[in-house]
Scaffold this motif. Structure first.
Motif, PDB file in Angstrom:
ATOM      1  N   CYS A 100       0.841  -1.201   0.000  1.00 17.30           N
ATOM      2  CA  CYS A 100       0.000   0.000   0.000  1.00 17.30           C
ATOM      3  C   CYS A 100       0.876   1.251   0.000  1.00 17.30           C
ATOM      4  O   CYS A 100       0.644   2.205  -0.760  1.00 17.30           O
ATOM      5  N   SER A 101       1.907   1.239   0.824  1.00 12.43           N
ATOM      6  CA  SER A 101       2.826   2.372   0.907  1.00 12.43           C
ATOM      7  C   SER A 101       3.642   2.523  -0.369  1.00 12.43           C
ATOM      8  O   SER A 101       3.818   3.630  -0.889  1.00 12.43           O
ATOM      9  N   GLY A 102       4.148   1.411  -0.894  1.00 14.37           N
ATOM     10  CA  GLY A 102       4.953   1.447  -2.108  1.00 14.37           C
ATOM     11  C   GLY A 102       4.191   1.993  -3.298  1.00 14.37           C
ATOM     12  O   GLY A 102       4.769   2.601  -4.204  1.00 14.37           O
ATOM     13  N   ALA A 103       2.881   1.777  -3.290  1.00 14.85           N
ATOM     14  CA  ALA A 103       2.041   2.267  -4.383  1.00 14.85           C
ATOM     15  C   ALA A 103       1.646   3.720  -4.185  1.00 14.85           C
ATOM     16  O   ALA A 103       1.025   4.329  -5.058  1.00 14.85           O
ATOM     17  N   GLY A 104       2.006   4.282  -3.035  1.00 15.07           N
ATOM     18  CA  GLY A 104       1.678   5.676  -2.761  1.00 15.07           C
ATOM     19  C   GLY A 104       0.291   5.880  -2.197  1.00 15.07           C
ATOM     20  O   GLY A 104      -0.247   6.985  -2.240  1.00 15.07           O
ATOM     21  N   MET A 105      -0.288   4.829  -1.637  1.00 20.02           N
ATOM     22  CA  MET A 105      -1.657   4.911  -1.153  1.00 20.02           C
ATOM     23  C   MET A 105      -1.765   5.023   0.367  1.00 20.02           C
ATOM     24  O   MET A 105      -2.805   4.712   0.943  1.00 20.02           O
ATOM     25  N   THR A 106      -0.676   5.452   1.009  1.00 15.77           N
ATOM     26  CA  THR A 106      -0.745   5.706   2.457  1.00 15.77           C
ATOM     27  C   THR A 106      -0.586   7.191   2.767  1.00 15.77           C
ATOM     28  O   THR A 106      -0.644   7.593   3.917  1.00 15.77           O
TER      29      THR A 106
END
Length: 240
Positions: A100-106
């Motif tokens: 989630c973080s790697g995809a920029g969604m945090t």
């Protein structure tokens, strides 16, 4: 709650245009990523190691996540699901939180890993790449991380053909292209504010401008000292 499993992640649908991002769901491209057939040796080596052993280094996990979600722009949940299926050390919190973080969604800074640079930084001589991508065994060090740059004559000498339906695939995404999510969005940041200061991380502050303070490069002016940062790259993205 369960937001960590949603496409828009923990930031939700309205955060900074988070749900406006158009994700790809091409099954052929996702399968190529899973099979280690993207044409990017470092990505392919890591994915092949995962499939064969159930293990992948932390650095490898960051690289293949960045590649799938930023360079390929595929729905990040496919990556989280695949890791859940294969990783021997799978942990639901670490796995889905990291994807989630790697995809920029945090809501944090979006880190884009430059795959070729990472290859040269962490596998300079190409030993790891050649181990898991034996098709590239005879490729010279100069080209082992960028085999698509070889001429037909060089391929002949190395005993490997690069391209569709050949020994090793062409890059699944253009090495010279800037991922869509990295491009500057005129609706964000910028402005004529003097900004800068001592690093105000508030994205709504206007940032950038002519500030003389130290600032925070992640959200302020472009860092010209970072050669991996693209010309039109968003200011809230870090290139590694």
């Amino acid at each position: 709650g369960d937001r960590i499993f949603y496409l828009s992640g923990t930031v939700g649908k309205r955060y900074n245009g988070g749900n406006e991002r158009k994700w790809g769901m091409d099954p052929k491209q996702i399968q190529a990523w899973k099979d280690g057939m993207t044409g990017y040796p470092l990505v392919d080596a890591n994915m092949r190691e995962l499939k064969a052993t159930g293990f992948m280094s932390n650095r490898g996990r960051q690289n293949v996540c960045s590649f799938l979600t930023i360079d390929m722009n595929m729905d990040w949940r496919y990556g989280g699901d695949y890791f859940e299926e294969l990783l021997l050390d799978y942990d639901v919190h670490s796995n889905w939180g990291n994807w989630c973080s790697g995809a920029g969604m945090t809501g944090g800074r979006l880190n884009r890993f430059n795959i070729v640079k990472q290859s040269k930084d962490y596998d300079f001589a190409g030993e790891y790449v050649r181990l898991w991508c034996p098709e590239l065994a005879n490729v010279p060090d100069k080209y082992v991380h960028e085999p698509w740059n070889m001429s037909e004559g060089m391929m002949e000498e190395c005993g490997v053909k690069i391209g569709p339906g050949r020994d090793y695939p062409s890059p699944i995404v253009d090495p010279g292209a800037t991922p869509r999510v990295m491009m500057t969005d005129g609706s964000r940041g910028g402005g004529r504010g003097r900004g800068g200061g001592r690093g105000n991380n508030n994205r709504r502050s206007g940032g950038g401008g002519r500030g003389r303070g130290r600032g925070n490069d992640d959200y302020g002016q472009r860092d010209n000292s970072n050669p991996n940062r693209g010309k039109g790259q968003r200011k809230d993205m870090k290139s590694l």
